[in-house]
Structures are given as C-alpha cells and as structure tokens.
Design an enzyme around this catalytic site. Sequence first.
Site, PDB file in Angstrom:
ATOM      1  N   ILE A   1       1.690  -2.934   0.580  1.00 47.77           N
ATOM      2  CA  ILE A   1       0.926  -2.036  -0.306  1.00 47.77           C
ATOM      3  C   ILE A   1      -0.511  -2.498  -0.490  1.00 47.77           C
ATOM      4  O   ILE A   1      -1.292  -1.849  -1.172  1.00 47.77           O
ATOM      5  CB  ILE A   1       1.599  -1.925  -1.688  1.00 47.77           C
ATOM      6  CG1 ILE A   1       1.754  -3.310  -2.336  1.00 47.77           C
ATOM      7  CG2 ILE A   1       2.929  -1.220  -1.572  1.00 47.77           C
ATOM      8  CD1 ILE A   1       2.297  -3.263  -3.746  1.00 47.77           C
TER       9      ILE A   1
ATOM     10  N   GLY B   1      -4.332  -9.269  -0.086  1.00 48.33           N
ATOM     11  CA  GLY B   1      -5.034 -10.135  -1.009  1.00 48.33           C
ATOM     12  C   GLY B   1      -5.879 -11.151  -0.265  1.00 48.33           C
ATOM     13  O   GLY B   1      -6.031 -11.096   0.964  1.00 48.33           O
TER      14      GLY B   1
ATOM     15  N   LYS C   1       3.224 -11.184  -3.522  1.00 47.96           N
ATOM     16  CA  LYS C   1       2.045 -11.709  -2.830  1.00 47.96           C
ATOM     17  C   LYS C   1       2.503 -12.810  -1.878  1.00 47.96           C
ATOM     18  O   LYS C   1       3.247 -13.711  -2.279  1.00 47.96           O
ATOM     19  CB  LYS C   1       1.033 -12.270  -3.827  1.00 47.96           C
ATOM     20  CG  LYS C   1       0.381 -11.220  -4.692  1.00 47.96           C
ATOM     21  CD  LYS C   1      -0.715 -11.842  -5.555  1.00 47.96           C
ATOM     22  CE  LYS C   1      -1.429 -10.792  -6.390  1.00 47.96           C
ATOM     23  NZ  LYS C   1      -2.523 -11.376  -7.189  1.00 47.96           N
TER      24      LYS C   1
ATOM     25  N   ASP D   1     -13.718 -11.655 -14.043  1.00 50.92           N
ATOM     26  CA  ASP D   1     -13.729 -10.586 -13.040  1.00 50.92           C
ATOM     27  C   ASP D   1     -13.047  -9.342 -13.590  1.00 50.92           C
ATOM     28  O   ASP D   1     -12.252  -8.708 -12.912  1.00 50.92           O
ATOM     29  CB  ASP D   1     -13.029 -11.060 -11.767  1.00 50.92           C
ATOM     30  CG  ASP D   1     -13.329 -10.140 -10.576  1.00 50.92           C
ATOM     31  OD1 ASP D   1     -14.301  -9.364 -10.666  1.00 50.92           O
ATOM     32  OD2 ASP D   1     -12.595 -10.197  -9.578  1.00 50.92           O
TER      33      ASP D   1
END
Length: 913
Positions: free
Chosen positions: A556, A559, A582, A675
């Site tokens: 999907i 990273g 992940k 972030d």
Amino acid sequence: VSLFAIMRCCILLEGQCAYLLTLLVCVVLFQWEVTQRTLNGSQFYTYSVCNVGEREQDNWLRTTFIQRRPSASRVFVELQFIVRDCNSFDGTSLTCKETFNLFTSESDADVGTTFRKGQFKKVATIAPDEITSKNELRINTETRVVENLSRKGFYLAFQDIGACVALLSTRVYYKTCLATVKSLASFPETVAGGENQALREVSGACVVNAVSEELPRIYCTVDGEWVVPVGQCQCNLGYEEVKDACQECQPGFFKAAASGDKCELCPANTQRLDSGALFCPCLDGFYRAPTDPPSGPCSGLPSAPRDLVATTTQLSTGKLHLSWSPPEDTGGRTDITYSVECQRCEGNVCQLCGEKVRYEPASTGLTDNKVSVSELDAHLNYTFTVEAHSGVSLFASQATPRSNRPPSTSALTTSLHYTGDDLAPGTAYLFRVQALGSDGSPGGSSIEEQFETSPEGTEGKRLRGRKSFTGFTQEWNLSNFYFKNICLFQGASLKTTRKRNSHSRQGPEDTYFSSSEQLKPLKTYVDPHTYEDPNIAVLKFATEIHPSHITKQKVIGAGEFGEVYRGNLKMPGRKEVAVAIKTLKPGYTEKQRQDFLSEASIMGQFSHQNIIRLEGVVTKFKHAMIVTEYMENGALDRYLKDHDGEFPSFQLVGMMHGIAAGMKYLSDMSYVHRDLAARNILVNNNLECKVSDFGLSRVLEDDPEGTYTTSGGKIPIRWTAPEAIAYRKFTSASDVWSFGIVMWEVMAFGERPYWDMSNHEVMKAINEAFRLPAPMDCPSTVYQLMLQCWLQDRSKRPRFGDIVNLLDKLLRSPDSLKIIADFDPRVSIRLPSTSGSDGSPFRSVSEWLESIKMSQYSENFTCAGVVTMDHVLQMKNEDIKNIGVRLPGHLKRIAYSILGLKDQTSTLSVFAV
C-alpha cells in the site's frame, strides 16, 4: 485498409502514458462476420455475430499475434461494442444471451491460423451497460486488465455463446511512468508494474552539476504515476536550480556550497567574477574579519580619530583625561574600538611609558571615546597616540590571514547563586554555560558541570560550588556571574551574556515555556537514542511478534526503509485485526536497522486515541517489521483530495480537534514531532485522525527553552516555523505553526500549501509577513486560529491545550462556524488566474483544467461545446452543473477559477496580491 478500419487501434492517453502494442488484425472463426454499419452519418466496419435463435452457440474471434515489450507484464484491453436487446427478438428467450467472453493465450512465437481453444484462459465476461433496441444504437466501452504476462507475446480471443453482438474496436495498451526530472534527479521512462508489484522502484541520477548524498530513487505506481522520491539532488557550488537543471551562477553572483539555495549577488566591496563563481573576493583595500561570513560584504579600514583633547584636573596627582571624536569613515563597520599609546620624552629621546602609567578603563579595546591616564611624572613631555581599529584592522596588517589562525581560548570562573522554591534541597543539578553575543547570537558553550543545593533545613536552596567552565572559543572573562529568576531543571542548559556581573536575560522564545504548567520537572518520555544498545529500547517499549502471526496481503506504500503492506495480525487468544506492516528491505546496514526500529521505540511509549497505535515488532528474525493499526482511508491529504467539497466545516473542524488532541498529548510528554503535516495524519473508517510518522521526531529535552537543535538534516519548509528553519530549533511552538498549516490543508481539501511557489519563495514570503489566505468557505474563527498559529513571535502562539479548548467550543457552538472568512480567488487558485505556469495565456480549455487539477472534466466541456477560453469566460454556475460537474468542491473550484479569469488584475504574483 478495411481490416485496419475494422479494428480501430489508437493510443489511449490514460494515466501518465499508454502505448499501443500492435495493430490488430483479427482471424475470423466460426460465425463472426465483417459488417458495414452507419452511425451518426459515418460508415465503419464491425465484427458481428447474431445467432440468437440457435442453441449451444460457440463462436470465436481471435486477434493476430501481439508482441509484448519484456517489461510490460500488465496490459489493458478496451473494447467498444454493441449488444442487441434479447426482448427485441421473438421466441428466443431461452437461447438469446446478452454477454460475451474475453480470453487470452500466451506464446513465444506466432502460430499463424492454428487455433486451439484449450490454450486460451478466460479473462472476463463482458456485459453491456446499455442494450441496443430496434430503434437506437448504444455503444458500450469496457476495459479489462490482463495480468502476469511473461512470454514474448499473446493472443486475445472473443467467444460468443448466443448473443447478438457487434465488436467496433479494440485497443490494447500498457501504462508507463514518463521520463521525468524530480528534485534535480532524472528518472527514465518505466513500465508500470502489476498487482504483484504495485510499486516499482526506479533508480535515477542527478542532473549535470548536481550532487546527492544518496542514490536518488522513486516509485512507479500501477497507474503510471511517480510517488515517494528519495534522495534529493542539490546543485553544486557555483550552480543554482533553473527549470530542473543546474545553471552556472551569472556574472556578479556566487554560491559557496552544494545546496538548494539560489546564487547570491556579490556583496559590497567585492570583486564580481565571471559565471560559476564560488565566492566573491574582497577588492584591494577591503577585508573580511575572521568572524565575518564568507558571503558577507568586505570592509575598509577606519580613518583616524579626530579632535584629540587632553585636560588636566589634578596636576598634583599626575592625572589627565583624553577625549576624541570618532573617525569620519568607519569602513562600513560597527565594531570600532580604540587604543591609546603613551610615549615619554626627555630632550630629543622618546620611549614608551611602560607599565607605570595607568589607564582607566584600559589602554586597548576601548569602545568609548575617552580614557583617564594617571601616575604621570611632573616636568616631562608625554605624547599620546589614539588609533581606531575594527574587526579587519589586524587582518589587514598581517601577511597571514587571521582567519587561518586557531581561535584563542580562555577559562571562565563563575559562582552560581540561586534562591527559589522550585529547586529540591540536597539535589545535584547539571549546568552548561553558553555565551551570547550582543545581538543574542549563540557563542561557544562549556562542558557540563555539577552543582548541589543546600541540604534540607538550611536557609534557602542555594546552589553551592565554584567551577571553572572551559571549552569556549572566544576570549572573555567573567567572575561571580549571578543567575536570577532562571527556571532550572535537572539536566538544564543555561545561557549567559558576555557582560560582567550581568543578570541572565530571557528571550521572547523562552516565555513560551514559562508557565507553571510547563515548568514541571517530570519527564514521561524516554529517548531511545540515549540507550547504549538501541535493541534494549525496542525490547522495553515494543511487543515482539512472531512472523507466523502476520499475514501480508498487498503493498500500500513505500517508506524510507522499504515497502508498507496491508495485512492481518492473529495473536493467540486474540481476535484477528487488520494491520499495516512496515518492512526493512534486504541489504540493510545495522545502523539502518536501528534507525528503522527506533520509530517503534518511540511509538511504543504513546497511548492515545489520536496517535497511531503500535501493535508490535519483529526483530528476532531475518526480516525486521513494524506492525501498527491499519487506517483504512490512508493519509489525510490524499483522502481530502479524493473527497473534495464533500464534508461540511463542522466535520472538518472535528478532524482538526482530533489532531490537536493528539499533539497536546505529545506536547504534554515533552515531545516535538517536527514533521506535522496532513500527509503524516492517517484516517480510519470512522474518520478519526491519528498522528503518525515519527521518523523525523525528536525529544524535547527538559531544559528551560524546551528546544532541540539539529546539526543538519532536511526540513519540510512549507510546514516549518521560521525560527526552526533559521536556527534549526524545534519546540512545541514550532509544532503549533505546523498545525496551523495542517488546518489550512484540511479546509482546502488537501491543497498544497503555498501552491507552486519554490521553497526559497516560501521562506522569503513568510519573512515578509505573507501568510496563506483563507481557503474557500473557511469559517472566520478557524482562519483566525490559523493566523494565531503563524505569529512570528513563537511565545505568542497558542499552546495545544488552548487549541483543543477553542476547537471544542466551536464544535459545541456550530453557529460560530457560519461566518465565512474573506476569500480571494486570485490568491487561492493554484496558478495565476489569467495565464499558465509560464505567464502566457492558457492556450486551451484542457490546459486550464489541468492547471486547476480538474482535467477529468475535459470531455464534459468538449461535449458541451465549450472548446475555447472565451467560451469558458461566458459560463455561469448553472452552466457548470449542466455539463456534469456535480461534486460541490469541484463545482466551487471551477467557478472560482472562472471568477479569477475574469479579473484581469490578478495576473500578478502572489506577492503583488
């Protein structure tokens, strides 16, 4: 010619790019016939079959051999066809069908007219959306995907089992990501992958005269779009970015480092070299001081002081006063100092006065234009010489540049005295002293030293001890430095000034952390980077999961360290749950593995409904993984773009409230995200927003400033507070600035902050007090909160607790959201409203629609006869609805853009507006 007309094959521009594999010529088998038809006054040919009254029909039509490009494992087949309504035939209800089948067969060579049904496998059953009656033809268009092709070519075949069907055209194509340049890295044209490789990683190369610390990479999606670029290239020194290329600095400009900055104009009193200059040397007679930046101007030497006057008031004590006027020309500098030299003359012989003569306050380094001289002998002639100096004086008088000599150092001896109620008795505190210049700029800092407070029962809580702080890079002397009204914590870092016996001063940035709530010495978050062995932190804060409990289903995303999968987690004794996984790609280094797992060490310490939940990690097996809860709707920015205009303001404010609640939780734990952006907020099926992506996050050390200073690294300019960009100091206040940008993204349904402005233009605009305008239909109260988050003085920005309370009040009083902030379409539309991105007028309707990201309506405009920009300017809201634009957000975007097109004064840039 007739066969080519039968199978009209053309390039289909879908996604980024699509290419025709071959011109199709079909082999007719069984009952399919070539038929000439007339439609809308034009004649064309079809393959048709219509044996609806006969049972057990099995009629086939096969293409010629279609050669496949080796990397194209996934192709699209678009069919245009007509199917007759079975009810229009009499007595065929039992045998008539209204569907046909699509088959495919792979081969490494052309088999000619040989045909074996057993070699074909079914792709799909093709059913019409609209059925043709006796009186009206209705053309259907269907597209199917053929996956996992691996041989040199393939055939398509169409099977009829008793329908009345006519095949008009077949288009076979595959999708590619076009060759592109992103962040000064060029990437080749790449064929999009299939379901088994949803993201295809592509390596690129920096453009000429650009460099990168890591190999540029990017991913090509199955839809032919580039996503997730990694490894930004930057123009080398002497070059700047100009339209996806690195161009030499123009004559008179320079660039001293490889960076994303523009070339700078050579400063005053410097030589303007030819193109591609790395620096601008000083002109003859001009210099830079050792502390001057190499990009700064050069200075001349000061002229001599004027009007030296000596006055005596106490002849008996041998004392006089000297005074003078400053030099007429300071050489362009402000660091003017003076020195006094004394000579004693007897007859015609003169010599230096020596140490006997005393000067108050000193004989060198004087900043005032007067000095007192004492211990002079009677009956002697004295000659005093006063010289003016600046930062470049010594530099100009020595053959070896002073900047090449090591800086001198000295020790500072200081006693710390503090009395206050917030220090614990009998407790050790660590201190570090840092020098501040007169302008507040930071200087050198000492190593940490330990002090202790007085034991319980003694008067006050005074810090005891006398230490010598070393490690400074400036010459200065300080003694008995007295700290007063400073908020102290264990592990705190204190700042001092360079004045003797002066009180510490508190800058405006420190007041952000001055409330009693912020002064709690409790630290609830543990930085995993403080562990000598990072694996211990992972074991402490994250649950270990056995890989057998994890099932991967689909890629999907991608990273920094590898792919991200959707999957399931089934732990013993627990219900199976959907998760995001992940992964760490093969070939990783140990440092990459530790950096990858450090995010889990951070996430494992958080427990809040608006923070992404860590399920666990896999560390004891070859392939490391981080497993988190699965958020069905993905990233907030993409979700909002896909649902532009579908949510009312009340629901959008609810999303903001959830994000703010999560950030308050992090802030209360003394944690800075660094972030915060809509792309790092995930949304589940209940539209709950959760803060994620802690890869760039850092802990807030519990010092009085509450800041974290980075030594480098990338900063997301559009979301980052100006003080964090300028000084790389991140606080909860800088996170509040970022939250204001997130609010703007939410109200603008995922619009890119500052549109297509470059990072340099964004920083310049912010420093010139420009702020993002209110999005369309944004409540005034919400926009006012955004502006509060973007205050230049961070001490005046609201805290996350204040933001949560305010948003809660707005949700409790929906009427407060009815007043809409002023909206200016000239600013808020992505591109200047009367022209394309290069400043020229839009050449076509499709170019205009693409500029506002509404190109999906190009066919609607064409079909409605709106084919020129003049036609566009005549449209009204009702006209836009009538051509098929139904979504409220899309309707508003197009309408406001047309409004901007009519305003001829809006062709100027955002800054002019």
